[in-house]
Motif scaffolding. Structure first.
Motif, PDB file in Angstrom:
ATOM      1  N   ASP A 127      -1.132  10.372  12.437  1.00 60.03           N
ATOM      2  CA  ASP A 127      -1.356  10.896  11.087  1.00 60.03           C
ATOM      3  C   ASP A 127      -2.361  10.010  10.371  1.00 60.03           C
ATOM      4  OD1 ASP A 127       0.456  12.893  11.507  1.00 60.03           O
ATOM      5  OD2 ASP A 127       2.147  11.783  10.647  1.00 60.03           O
ATOM      6  N   TYR A 128      -3.240  10.654   9.604  1.00 59.70           N
ATOM      7  CA  TYR A 128      -4.244   9.918   8.855  1.00 59.70           C
ATOM      8  C   TYR A 128      -3.898   9.945   7.372  1.00 59.70           C
ATOM      9  CZ  TYR A 128      -6.961   9.745  13.132  1.00 59.70           C
ATOM     10  OH  TYR A 128      -7.377   9.485  14.402  1.00 59.70           O
ATOM     11  N   ASP A 129      -4.857   9.521   6.537  1.00 61.82           N
ATOM     12  CA  ASP A 129      -4.624   9.480   5.087  1.00 61.82           C
ATOM     13  C   ASP A 129      -4.178  10.844   4.587  1.00 61.82           C
ATOM     14  OD1 ASP A 129      -5.744   6.702   4.245  1.00 61.82           O
ATOM     15  OD2 ASP A 129      -7.242   7.576   5.610  1.00 61.82           O
ATOM     16  N   ASP A 130      -3.350  10.825   3.582  1.00 55.10           N
ATOM     17  CA  ASP A 130      -2.746  12.009   2.985  1.00 55.10           C
ATOM     18  C   ASP A 130      -1.787  12.702   3.951  1.00 55.10           C
ATOM     19  OD1 ASP A 130      -4.267  11.406   0.816  1.00 55.10           O
ATOM     20  OD2 ASP A 130      -5.643  13.101   1.015  1.00 55.10           O
ATOM     21  N   GLY A 131      -1.396  12.027   5.019  1.00 52.06           N
ATOM     22  CA  GLY A 131      -0.427  12.593   5.947  1.00 52.06           C
ATOM     23  C   GLY A 131      -0.968  13.684   6.841  1.00 52.06           C
ATOM     24  N   LEU A 132      -2.291  13.799   6.935  1.00 48.93           N
ATOM     25  CA  LEU A 132      -2.885  14.831   7.788  1.00 48.93           C
ATOM     26  C   LEU A 132      -2.901  14.348   9.240  1.00 48.93           C
ATOM     27  CD1 LEU A 132      -5.867  15.949   5.542  1.00 48.93           C
ATOM     28  CD2 LEU A 132      -3.616  17.005   5.783  1.00 48.93           C
ATOM     29  N   TYR A 215     -11.567   5.387   3.109  1.00 45.29           N
ATOM     30  CA  TYR A 215     -12.032   6.772   3.029  1.00 45.29           C
ATOM     31  C   TYR A 215     -10.855   7.724   2.959  1.00 45.29           C
ATOM     32  CZ  TYR A 215     -11.459   5.867   8.036  1.00 45.29           C
ATOM     33  OH  TYR A 215     -10.988   5.472   9.242  1.00 45.29           O
ATOM     34  N   LYS A 216     -11.174   8.933   2.514  1.00 42.87           N
ATOM     35  CA  LYS A 216     -10.183   9.983   2.343  1.00 42.87           C
ATOM     36  C   LYS A 216     -10.660  11.241   3.051  1.00 42.87           C
ATOM     37  CE  LYS A 216      -7.061   8.177  -0.477  1.00 42.87           C
ATOM     38  NZ  LYS A 216      -5.620   8.155  -0.164  1.00 42.87           N
ATOM     39  N   PRO A 217      -9.733  12.113   3.463  1.00 43.24           N
ATOM     40  CA  PRO A 217     -10.148  13.374   4.077  1.00 43.24           C
ATOM     41  C   PRO A 217     -10.958  14.210   3.095  1.00 43.24           C
ATOM     42  CG  PRO A 217      -7.818  12.962   4.457  1.00 43.24           C
ATOM     43  CD  PRO A 217      -8.277  11.951   3.452  1.00 43.24           C
ATOM     44  N   VAL A 218     -11.740  15.102   3.646  1.00 43.80           N
ATOM     45  CA  VAL A 218     -12.550  16.026   2.857  1.00 43.80           C
ATOM     46  C   VAL A 218     -11.766  17.321   2.668  1.00 43.80           C
ATOM     47  CG1 VAL A 218     -14.676  17.361   2.801  1.00 43.80           C
ATOM     48  CG2 VAL A 218     -14.699  15.014   3.635  1.00 43.80           C
ATOM     49  N   ASN A 224      -8.206  23.016   0.931  1.00 43.85           N
ATOM     50  CA  ASN A 224      -7.779  22.887   2.328  1.00 43.85           C
ATOM     51  C   ASN A 224      -8.529  21.736   3.000  1.00 43.85           C
ATOM     52  OD1 ASN A 224      -6.120  25.244   2.186  1.00 43.85           O
ATOM     53  ND2 ASN A 224      -7.993  26.480   2.364  1.00 43.85           N
ATOM     54  N   PRO A 225      -7.816  20.939   3.783  1.00 46.66           N
ATOM     55  CA  PRO A 225      -8.502  19.838   4.460  1.00 46.66           C
ATOM     56  C   PRO A 225      -9.497  20.382   5.494  1.00 46.66           C
ATOM     57  CG  PRO A 225      -6.263  20.049   5.272  1.00 46.66           C
ATOM     58  CD  PRO A 225      -6.375  20.979   4.109  1.00 46.66           C
ATOM     59  N   VAL A 226     -10.600  19.672   5.627  1.00 48.43           N
ATOM     60  CA  VAL A 226     -11.640  20.042   6.597  1.00 48.43           C
ATOM     61  C   VAL A 226     -11.465  19.191   7.849  1.00 48.43           C
ATOM     62  CG1 VAL A 226     -14.116  20.167   7.023  1.00 48.43           C
ATOM     63  CG2 VAL A 226     -13.200  20.707   4.737  1.00 48.43           C
TER      64      VAL A 226
END
Length: 335
Positions: A127-132, A215-218, A224-226
């Protein structure tokens, strides 16, 4: 007078005996010769040797790939596999011997082919930032064929109306060959936007910003996350390896004639394992370890024929008796 008649009768009987005796001897010589001795028993040619041929179709159980496959280091709970070996066919020939009415054995050689190796792995990544989360998959394909030599023994369980059920087993060696093996892999994870809010360096056109690594997800306009995917391929050299093979047989044989038989049988065949050659990636020069394919098991349905070389032929005739020539009778003198 009576005495003279008695002497005359005696002379007559003596003359008759001297004339009839040679005729009786000649008659005895004219009796048919004794019968010839009986013919020799038939001679068996070829013994219990037989030739055989088989063709059939195969279904393979799911195979197991070694840990050197493209599996990631994530826990098994986060991974699933779909490995398999496609169905195929085979053809073979052999020579055997019928030891008793209930026991026979043969040595067979056959060539087998398959529609190919298929392997797949799906895994859930970190899992990455924001739990994605992230995920990936590996899909592999290759060609498989084999040459198998087996020594088999069978027990015929009796014959009813020309049908003979049998069971048996065999052991030998499999020359397994794998070629054209490769893997296409894809890893999908969130895209990241870098923070360029740090002070600029340089002046004028040479000015650039130093990104931060927090960094943060786009996200798109809808929140919606990219995600983005990265793909790469691996290729492995062809290789042939030997492996212990064993089989179990069960089937029915039909006596078309005493010498020609047709079989319908099931066979379980364990072909052992095989390795690919070393692999490589297009982007790298480092050699990759070989992939080992284990537990190659086939379920065969086959049709076979057997032709018994042994048979009975008549023994050569005894020599003919010489022409019979009766012995000449005694010389008869006439008085």
């Amino acid at each position: 007078m009576a005495r003279s008649k008695l002497f005359a009768l005696a002379r007559t009987l003596t003359l008759a005996a001297s004339v009839g005796a040679p005729s009786l001897a000649a008659a005895a010589d004219l009796l048919p010769p004794p019968p010839p001795p009986p013919f020799a028993p038939p001679i068996e040619v070829g013994g219990g040797w037989y030739l055989r041929g088989d063709v059939g179709a195969s279904i393979y159980d799911k195979t197991t790939y070694s840990s050197t496959y493209d599996y990631t280091g994530y826990a098994d709970a986060n991974r699933s596999y779909g490995n398999g070996l496609g169905g195929g066919g085979f053809a073979g020939v052999g020579v055997g011997y019928q030891f008793t009415p209930f026991l026979r054995g043969d040595v067979t050689g056959e060539y087998r082919y398959s529609t190919g190796l298929r392997g797949s792995e799906y895994y859930r990544g970190p899992d990455y930032d924001d739990g994605l989360g992230s995920y990936g998959n590996n899909k592999s394909t290759g060609h498989f064929d084999s040459a198998v030599v087996l020594a088999n023994a069978y027990f015929d369980l009796g014959t009813w109306y020309g049908v003979t059920p049998f069971i048996g087993g065999g052991a030998g060696v499999a020359f397994n060959h794998v070629s054209g093996y490769g893997t296409n892999s894809t890893f999908t994870s969130p895209s990241y936007a870098y923070d360029y809010g740090h002070p600029s360096y340089g002046e004028g056109d040479d000015c650039y910003c130093q990104p931060s690594y927090a960094y943060k997800p786009v996200y798109d306009a809808h929140g919606n996350p990219v995600y983005q995917s990265q793909s790469y391929s691996k290729f492995y050299k062809s290789n042939t390896g030997t492996s212990f093979a064993w089989a179990l047989h069960a089937g029915l044989a039909y006596n078309v004639t005493d010498a020609f038989k047709v079989e319908l049988a099931y066979r379980y065949l364990n072909l052992g394992s095989v390795k690919t050659g070393t692999g490589s990636e297009l982007c790298c020069s480092t050699a990759l370890p070989a992939v080992k394919v284990k537990d190659i098991e086939a379920h065969d349905i086959k049709i076979g024929v057997r032709y018994l070389l042994g048979g009975l032929v008549a023994a050569p005739l005894p020599p003919l008796l010489p022409d019979y020539q009766p012995a000449p009778g005694p010389i008869v003198r006439k008085y």
